[in-house]
Design an enzyme around this catalytic site. Structure first.
Site, PDB file in Angstrom:
ATOM      1  N   GLY A 134      50.482  26.505  43.013  1.00 44.31           N
ATOM      2  CA  GLY A 134      49.250  27.325  43.183  1.00 44.31           C
ATOM      3  C   GLY A 134      48.823  28.258  45.135  1.00 44.31           C
ATOM      4  O   GLY A 134      49.904  27.266  45.871  1.00 44.31           O
ATOM      5  N   GLY A 137      44.134  26.673  49.084  1.00 46.94           N
ATOM      6  CA  GLY A 137      43.435  27.333  48.806  1.00 46.94           C
ATOM      7  C   GLY A 137      42.662  26.776  47.609  1.00 46.94           C
ATOM      8  O   GLY A 137      41.359  26.786  47.478  1.00 46.94           O
ATOM      9  N   LYS A 140      45.468  21.359  45.802  1.00 44.27           N
ATOM     10  CA  LYS A 140      45.987  20.853  46.005  1.00 44.27           C
ATOM     11  C   LYS A 140      45.409  19.603  46.341  1.00 44.27           C
ATOM     12  O   LYS A 140      45.747  18.265  45.829  1.00 44.27           O
ATOM     13  CB  LYS A 140      47.574  21.342  46.122  1.00 44.27           C
ATOM     14  CG  LYS A 140      47.292  22.593  45.462  1.00 44.27           C
ATOM     15  CD  LYS A 140      48.929  23.092  45.751  1.00 44.27           C
ATOM     16  CE  LYS A 140      49.371  23.926  46.978  1.00 44.27           C
ATOM     17  NZ  LYS A 140      48.808  25.244  47.192  1.00 44.27           N
ATOM     18  N   GLU A 363      34.820  59.692  49.634  1.00 39.99           N
ATOM     19  CA  GLU A 363      34.074  57.917  49.465  1.00 39.99           C
ATOM     20  C   GLU A 363      32.888  58.268  48.151  1.00 39.99           C
ATOM     21  O   GLU A 363      33.182  57.714  47.029  1.00 39.99           O
ATOM     22  CB  GLU A 363      33.202  57.387  49.797  1.00 39.99           C
ATOM     23  CG  GLU A 363      33.817  57.037  51.371  1.00 39.99           C
ATOM     24  CD  GLU A 363      35.389  56.167  50.637  1.00 39.99           C
ATOM     25  OE1 GLU A 363      35.090  56.074  49.941  1.00 39.99           O
ATOM     26  OE2 GLU A 363      36.157  56.640  52.153  1.00 39.99           O
ATOM     27  N   ASP A 438      45.484  57.049  50.071  1.00 37.66           N
ATOM     28  CA  ASP A 438      45.047  57.212  47.750  1.00 37.66           C
ATOM     29  C   ASP A 438      46.428  56.899  47.449  1.00 37.66           C
ATOM     30  O   ASP A 438      46.672  56.767  46.427  1.00 37.66           O
ATOM     31  CB  ASP A 438      44.232  58.238  48.408  1.00 37.66           C
ATOM     32  CG  ASP A 438      42.709  57.500  48.731  1.00 37.66           C
ATOM     33  OD1 ASP A 438      42.322  56.201  48.766  1.00 37.66           O
ATOM     34  OD2 ASP A 438      41.774  58.888  48.982  1.00 37.66           O
TER      35      ASP A 438
HETATM   36 ZN    ZN Z   1      40.234  57.327  49.553  1.00 40.19          ZN
END
Ligand code: ZN
Length: 569
Positions: A134, A137, A140, A363, A438
């Site tokens: 797995g 963190g 285990k 954004e 992007d």
């Molecule tokens: Zn962007």
């Protein structure tokens, strides 16, 4: 000819030559030299030498000891690490939160260890090895300790990297030492658990073709491990080896997976929503948390976080609270901590107002497309604060754990990625170099859709990426015409998405202007702030779709412009 013979003689008899030379230098020369001296001086010199003999021997021993330590360095470290007493390990099953499925299997294992006498009477096979697989963190080590505690037996812990040494045979001798220690414990307590973390370091496939012998050390370590595991006979005291690893089972040498070695596998996955909430509650008991904090909401926000990461978030939040000299940790601290871990620490650059505005529009474009067009993901945060290597970020997370992506979700990723480009074009007529990451992620998704997933429009089905192209051994099997067709389809997906995105952003240009202005004014917008602005324009958040859980590769959350910007498939 003569030289070669002399050399051969020395090579074959070097030990005798060395002894004779040593004898002459150490005994005969002093004796011959001292024979010309007076009796009293001779006695004096011999007396001093005899008297200082013990001291000389002691010095030599210390010197040799240090050389040995330098040579086989880590002799100390190995003792320190692998010596974990049974009494020190006190992890009950109730301390392991989440992992419902894995705990059930581990519990069975505890029963097998406890009932080994009965098992032997019936003639059943005693378990010798178990593998836990797995991501890091996820608990285990905790689970292995819990098995030891519940079964009431000692627990020896070590890591695969402990066996990695330059010198051939050192790793193997450490394996031998570890099992010897385990046998001693097992004789005293009836059974013992050996826990080997990072098993893939030791257990990776053996290589036999290394011209420089570079692999022989790891080979000998693995061979020793196999020998020791085969040596765990049923009549002897019971030793169980638990191996843990992050990688997939396939990297292990197949010999390790044969019956009688690691013949059981438990997979340890990331916690789901319910489990995350339990983990938050568990660690929250250890810190001074404002009772008003809504942990369920936080658990929803922390999609795909492991228990270790959740613990880290709470500790980071405590740091934020201490810095502000507050006794209680509130929701805002936790939110800041999550962002810090997720997005990196803010790192302000001086930017011209025009550049800042362009970033804000970029954004805002991502944000609006994500909110209005993405079928599964929710915006988590929009920011134009510069962080490690990025000028701004729109961070989004899936609204639930999704393990598969369908065509609509992938198109949603592409559209969201293109939102920044479209917004720049609509507002300024030109676009910036800020779109490069992007485009990378949009192109990656579109390419995979067409080339590997059969999601193109042209009806081409199959994974074309596995066909050798270019100057490979098998020659170029992918025709230029086919490549061109595939690439055209990829471009078509991107183009169609772009048209849709452009249309939406033009229709909602008032919202675009508004968000750009809000980002310029406030720099960062949280989910709640974003939703309230959208509500002003009559755009409520979409309801969370209910879908059954599926099993497949886990996809990490996406980030626009962020470091982890590639939405996984
Ligand atoms: Zn962007």
């Amino acid at each position: 000819m003569v030289w070669a013979k002399i050399r051969l003689f020395f090579q074959r008899n070097w030990l005798w030559v060395a002894i004779v030379v040593g004898f002459i230098v150490a005994i005969l020369i002093p004796v011959w030299y001292m024979s010309g001296m007076e009796e009293s001086v001779r006695r004096y010199i011999v007396g001093i030498n005899v008297a200082s003999l013990p001291w000389g021997i002691l010095q030599t021993l210390v010197f040799v000891g240090f050389l040995y330590l330098l040579q086989y360095g880590g002799g100390f470290a190995q003792l320190r690490k692998s010596k974990v007493d049974a009494s020190q390990v006190k992890v009950r099953f109730t301390d392991v939160i989440g992992l419902t499925e894995a705990k059930r299997e581990a519990w069975e294992m505890v029963q097998l260890i406890k009932d080994r006498a009965a098992l032997k009477r019936v003639g059943g096979k005693i378990l010798h090895g178990m593998l836990m697989i797995g991501p890091p963190g996820c608990g285990k080590t905790m689970l292995a300790k819990a098995i030891a505690t519940e079964a009431g037996i000692p627990f020896l812990s070590t890591a695969g990297s402990e066996f990695v040494e330059v010198f051939v045979g050192v790793g193997a001798s450490r394996v031998r030492k570890l099992f010897k220690q385990a046998r001693q414990y097992a004789r005293a307590y009836g059974a013992c658990i050996i826990f080997i973390d990072e098993l893939e370091v030791v257990g990776k496939q053996r290589t036999f073709m290394d011209a420089f012998g570079g692999s022989s050390e790891s080979n000998s370590t693995l061979n020793q491990l196999l020998v020791e595991m085969d040596g765990l006979t049923d009549d002897e005291s019971h030793i169980v080896v638990i191996g843990a690893m992050n990688a997939r089972e396939e990297v292990l040498d197949p010999a390790l997976m044969r019956p009688g070695r690691f013949d059981r596998t438990i997979s340890i996955g990331r916690p789901n929503l319910q489990e995350r909430q339990e983990i938050f509650e568990y660690y929250a008991r250890k810190i001074h948390l404002d009772p008003a904090v809504d942990l369920a909401r936080l658990a929803r926000k922390a999609v795909f976080k492991t228990p270790a990461e959740i613990e880290n978030i709470l500790k980071e939040a405590a740091l934020v609270a201490v810095r502000d000299r507050r006794e209680l940790i509130n929701y805002r601290d936790l939110s800041t901590a999550l962002e810090r871990i997720e997005l990196g620490v803010a790192h302000r650059l001086t930017m011209s107002p025009r550049e800042r505005e362009m970033v804000a529009y970029h954004e805002a474009g991502h944000l609006i497309v994500l909110y209005l067009m993405h079928p599964t993901d929710d915006v988590f945060k929009a920011s134009i604060v510069q962080r490690a290597g990025t000028l701004g970020v729109v961070h989004h997370i899936p609204r639930e754990e999704l393990h598969l992506s369908d065509r609509n979700r992938l198109l949603g990723h592409i559209k969201t990625s293109l939102g920044g480009y479209a917004a720049e074009k609509i507002r300024y007529g030109v676009t910036t170099s800020g779109v490069s990451s992007d485009f990378t992620s949009a192109m990656t998704v579109a390419h995979d859709m067409v080339w590997s997933l059969g999601m193109g429009e042209g009806g081409l089905i199959g994974d074309f990426s596995i066909i050798p192209a270019g100057q490979s051994m098998k020659g170029n099997q992918l025709s230029e015409a086919l490549k061109e067709k595939l690439n055209m389809e990829t471009q078509r997906i991107l183009h169609d998405c772009m048209v849709e995105v452009d249309q939406v952003l033009r229709t909602e240009s008032r919202i675009l202007d508004r968000f750009a202005a809000e980002l310029l004014r406030r720099e960062e917008l949280d989910y709640d702030e974003i939703v309230s602005i959208f509500l002003e324009y009559g755009k409520p958040p979409r309801p969370i779709p209910l879908s059954p859980p599926m099993t497949a590769n886990a996809a990490p959350e996406g980030m626009q412009d962020g470091v982890a910007s590639a939405p996984a498939l």
